[in-house]
Write an enzyme that holds these catalytic residues in place. Structure first.
Site, PDB file in Angstrom:
ATOM      1  N   VAL A  68      23.183  -7.893 -18.798  1.00 33.96           N
ATOM      2  CA  VAL A  68      22.357  -7.098 -17.887  1.00 33.96           C
ATOM      3  C   VAL A  68      23.225  -6.710 -16.687  1.00 33.96           C
ATOM      4  CG1 VAL A  68      20.350  -7.228 -16.340  1.00 33.96           C
ATOM      5  CG2 VAL A  68      20.204  -8.138 -18.657  1.00 33.96           C
ATOM      6  N   GLU A 100      25.974 -17.439 -30.630  1.00 29.36           N
ATOM      7  CA  GLU A 100      26.618 -18.563 -29.958  1.00 29.36           C
ATOM      8  C   GLU A 100      26.528 -18.311 -28.471  1.00 29.36           C
ATOM      9  OE1 GLU A 100      30.369 -17.893 -31.680  1.00 29.36           O
ATOM     10  OE2 GLU A 100      29.708 -18.710 -33.589  1.00 29.36           O
ATOM     11  N   ASN A 105      25.195 -21.888 -20.035  1.00 26.08           N
ATOM     12  CA  ASN A 105      24.448 -20.654 -19.772  1.00 26.08           C
ATOM     13  C   ASN A 105      22.945 -20.892 -19.952  1.00 26.08           C
ATOM     14  OD1 ASN A 105      23.604 -18.044 -19.405  1.00 26.08           O
ATOM     15  ND2 ASN A 105      25.142 -17.121 -20.738  1.00 26.08           N
ATOM     16  N   TYR A 112      16.769 -16.995 -25.089  1.00 23.84           N
ATOM     17  CA  TYR A 112      16.772 -17.038 -26.566  1.00 23.84           C
ATOM     18  C   TYR A 112      15.664 -17.961 -27.090  1.00 23.84           C
ATOM     19  CZ  TYR A 112      21.337 -14.825 -25.926  1.00 23.84           C
ATOM     20  OH  TYR A 112      22.350 -13.972 -25.550  1.00 23.84           O
TER      21      TYR A 112
END
Ligand SMILES: CC(C)(COP(=O)(O)OP(=O)(O)OC[C@H]1O[C@@H](n2cnc3c(N)ncnc32)[C@H](O)[C@@H]1OP(=O)(O)O)[C@@H](O)C(=O)NCCC(=O)NCCS
Length: 149
Positions: A68, A100, A105, A112
């Site tokens: 983004v 992956e 993160n 996800y």
């Protein structure tokens, strides 16, 4: 907002977004991906606000990257491009999507997980991190996603 395929003519715009990412892919990688992969962008009018890259091998889709634009995070654009990109790719018939992500993160992992990806395992020391290395978390989701069935 609309989602559309990106091509090599969007390289400069992709680079502007990529350069602000914590771990940029760089020009060579985006150039190759725009040529060889399925790259989709999220547009707000004339502004490109998020970019993604998918590959498809037989019926397995891989999400290679999702970024983004700087200053546009936390507004739902990442989720919009992830969901819209998966839906767009569904016309090619994948039965699952794999990816992956860096263990550190937490934003991407949260995103996800929130759309139905599960964590399948760890690839130890996969990513460079400063002087050391960082684990990759392997994630996957069956397609089509539950919310589309
Ligand atoms: C990961 C990334 C794409 C998320 O995009 P985004 O537009 O900021 O995310 P969204 O606004 O769509 O938020 C979606 C979900 O992400 C998670 N999330 C977003 N911001 C978060 C934050 N500050 N902390 C924790 N989780 C967060 C949440 O699960 C959120 O869902 P919710 O709003 O229902 O709580 C974006 O942060 C980015 O470009 N990061 C740099 C590149 C990168 O790391 N890409 C992933 C490569 S695998």
């Amino acid at each position: 907002m609309n989602i559309d395929l990106l091509s090599h003519r969007h390289l400069a715009r992709c680079m502007a977004i990529d350069e602000a990412a914590p771990f940029p892919w760089g020009k060579t990688h985006w150039s190759r991906s725009l040529r060889d992969d399925h790259c989709l962008g999220l547009w707000r009018g004339a502004d490109l606000v998020a970019i993604s890259a998918f590959t498809l091998v037989f019926d397995e889709l891989s999400l290679m990257n999702l970024v983004v634009a700087s200053g546009e995070g936390g507004r739902g654009y990442g989720r919009a491009l992830l969901l819209g990109g998966l839906e767009w790719m569904q016309q090619l018939g994948p039965s699952r999507c794999i990816l992956e992500v860096r263990e550190s993160n937490v934003v991407a992992r949260g995103l996800y997980r929130s759309v139905g990806f599960g964590e399948d395992g760890i690839r130890k020391n996969y990513y460079p991190l400063g002087a050391g290395r960082e684990d990759a978390v392997l994630m996957s989701a069956p397609l089509p996603l539950d919310e589309w069935k």
